[in-house]
Design a protein around this motif. Structure first.
Motif, PDB file in Angstrom:
ATOM      1  N   ARG A  68       0.852  -1.186   0.000  1.00  0.00           N
ATOM      2  CA  ARG A  68       0.000   0.000   0.000  1.00  0.00           C
ATOM      3  C   ARG A  68       0.889   1.237   0.000  1.00  0.00           C
ATOM      4  N   PRO A  69       0.784   2.107  -1.020  1.00  0.00           N
ATOM      5  CA  PRO A  69       1.660   3.276  -1.102  1.00  0.00           C
ATOM      6  C   PRO A  69       1.296   4.319  -0.056  1.00  0.00           C
ATOM      7  N   GLY A  70       2.308   5.032   0.435  1.00  0.00           N
ATOM      8  CA  GLY A  70       2.073   6.109   1.376  1.00  0.00           C
ATOM      9  C   GLY A  70       1.824   7.426   0.658  1.00  0.00           C
ATOM     10  N   ALA A  71       1.122   8.326   1.310  1.00  0.00           N
ATOM     11  CA  ALA A  71       0.834   9.625   0.708  1.00  0.00           C
ATOM     12  C   ALA A  71       2.018  10.566   0.798  1.00  0.00           C
ATOM     13  N   GLY A  72       2.925  10.333   1.772  1.00  0.00           N
ATOM     14  CA  GLY A  72       4.029  11.259   1.973  1.00  0.00           C
ATOM     15  C   GLY A  72       3.519  12.610   2.455  1.00  0.00           C
ATOM     16  N   PRO A  73       4.267  13.691   2.198  1.00  0.00           N
ATOM     17  CA  PRO A  73       3.795  15.021   2.600  1.00  0.00           C
ATOM     18  C   PRO A  73       2.459  15.395   1.971  1.00  0.00           C
ATOM     19  N   ALA A  74       2.094  14.722   0.871  1.00  0.00           N
ATOM     20  CA  ALA A  74       0.815  15.010   0.215  1.00  0.00           C
ATOM     21  C   ALA A  74      -0.376  14.496   1.012  1.00  0.00           C
TER      22      ALA A  74
END
Length: 500
Positions: A68-74
């Motif tokens: 599952r990819p992370g959103a990061g600062p977004a």
């Protein structure tokens, strides 16, 4: 049935505090790290978001899938998306709650509008939703308690302070493994105990619980503002690059994993039977909860991703305090050592109020379904002194406490998310159906723009559901299948509408 009636003690301030209590406590202190960082890359198809699988199928691509990819600062963009969806759904909740001010929230609305079978499905879903949300928050509480003990210089055996399942393992600040990935021998005792202690409090009465919650909400809002105010001075702009490391997929997955925290809307409507003026107070409580929580979420997200690299919070059950711990080691940042203590205190308070409200809402679902004779009558018995559904409250507490000692935050949050979004979809459908079926009925609050807003709510909720892993969908379908089996062979035959 006065012997099954609940006492009316809550006003708009207590309702708003109930909503803020569970929304802030369950997400901002625990799951926000999982939403930012996602999971480590894997090759298992079942751990990939459904939307990624659909896109891969449409493009005829094959090979190993990522996690599952992370959103990061977004993540701040994810929060805006979630806020829009919650605003649409919250308006739908407000309209139905103003028309049907009875304990049970989405379950009760579905029963009144869509019939018994659909009501059973949503009630069974809500049991899953509340239970897994509280399990994940209990794990977060334990992680913060470990941080507090560390601040005090107390070090206990970690195998009794962490879940038995750790998909990302457990590392110290130097990155050294305390536990490897997967299962280990142990049990999260603090997560287990906090649920049972709050269950005892809830059995004694909602008025006492609501007063306690109001105080805890003020404390944790103060802690979050402290984190933002002091943390903003130590933001490193380089941490914002790349701003969206996983693109739209990361933004969607981040919103999907953190969405369950907005279960506070459902908790507010669950309390409508215990409101003095539900037609007025419930819409106020829902909308005020949304405004306050969205502002706080966005502020914390911006500061957290500016303090540390977004990947460093992977699998972290206490991302805010651990970020402060890392930054406090830098030259000139020693004062963050004391800020960390203040945030820890607010976080622990937030965890407690979140679990309190979640257990309150779950017990009311059991209570409402039993009062409709879909569950054994013991769940709708009201304590003769405290006038609370004591048996339902104890059962809900035990069923949450034991798994909380075994599973990690991310796994538990995923299951709660899909249940929350499914409930929101049915509530939005209910508004449209009732507008067609009974347009002349008095509504204390009316969703503007006709069916457009409920329809948009349905579309956005389904979109967020596609950001969850394939395995979560299969587990959810399995839970619903078990529920249908129970309904056909037990609940349907106890219903007042059953004809042999």
């Amino acid at each position: 049935m006065p012997e099954h009636a609940l006492k009316k003690t809550l006003g708009p301030v207590s309702l708003t505090a109930l909503g803020i209590g569970i929304v802030i406590g369950s997400g901002i202190f625990t799951v926000i790290g999982t939403a930012i960082a996602g999971t480590l890359a894997v090759t298992k198809r079942s751990e990939s978001p459904v939307i990624d699988l659909v896109v891969a199928y449409l493009h005829h691509t094959a090979g190993a899938m990522g996690g599952r990819p992370g959103a990061g600062p977004a993540l701040v963009v994810s929060l805006v998306l979630v806020a829009i969806v919650c605003a649409l759904t919250g308006l739908c909740y407000a309209e139905l709650a103003s028309m049907i001010p009875i304990s049970g929230s989405a379950y009760t609305y579905s029963y009144a509008i869509l019939g018994e079978l659909v009501a059973w499905i949503i009630g069974w879903d809500l049991i899953l939703e509340y239970a897994f949300a509280n399990m994940s928050v209990s794990v977060g509480f334990a992680a913060h308690l470990v941080d507090l003990l560390d601040w005090l210089g107390i070090h206990l055996d970690p195998k009794w302070l962490a879940p038995a399942l750790l998909p990302e393992g457990l590392q110290d600040l130097a990155g050294k493994d305390i536990f490897a990935q997967g299962w280990h021998f142990g049990f999260d005792i603090p997560a287990f105990l906090i649920v049972l202690i709050l269950t005892m409090l809830l059995v004694r009465g909602v008025r006492e619980s609501a007063k306690t919650n109001n105080i805890m909400v003020l404390v944790k809002i103060g802690a979050l503002l402290t984190f933002i105010f002091f943390g903003i001075s130590f933001i490193h702009p380089g941490n914002y690059h790349p701003f969206s490391p996983n693109g739209w997929n990361g933004v969607l997955a981040g919103g999907s994993i953190i969405f369950f925290t907005y279960i506070g809307f459902d908790a507010v409507s669950t309390a409508s039977e215990e409101c003095r003026k539900p037609q007025r107070d419930v819409p106020i409580g829902i909308i005020a909860t949304l405004i306050v929580c969205t502002i706080l979420y966005a502020g914390v997200s911006i500061v957290l991703t500016g303090l540390v690299n977004w990947q460093s919070v992977a699998g972290d059950g206490a991302p805010l305090v651990n970020a402060l711990k890392r930054v406090a080691l830098l030259p000139g940042a020693h004062r963050l050592h004391w800020v960390r203590l203040a945030v820890l205190f607010g976080a622990l308070t937030g965890m407690i109020s979140s679990i309190l409200v979640g257990q309150y809402g779950q017990a009311r679902i059991w209570f409402a379904m039993s009062r409709d004779r879909l569950l054994p009558s013991a769940f709708s018995k009201v304590h003769p002194v405290f006038r609370t559904p004591a048996f339902a409250t104890w059962v809900a507490g035990i069923l949450v406490a034991i798994p909380a000692g075994l599973f990690d935050v991310g796994t538990l949050a995923e299951m709660s998310n899909i249940g929350t979004l499914f409930a929101f979809v049915l509530v939005s459908i209910g508004v449209i159906v009732l507008r067609v079926r009974d347009p002349g009925r008095h509504r204390g609050f009316r969703v503007p723009l006709g069916p457009a807003i409920p329809a948009l709510s349905i579309v956005f909720c389904i979109l967020l559901m596609t950001g969850l892993p394939e395995r979560t969908w299969w587990r959810f379908f399995g839970w619903l299948a078990i529920g249908l089996f129970v309904y056909v062979f037990y609940s349907r035959k106890r219903s007042e509408f059953y004809q042999a």
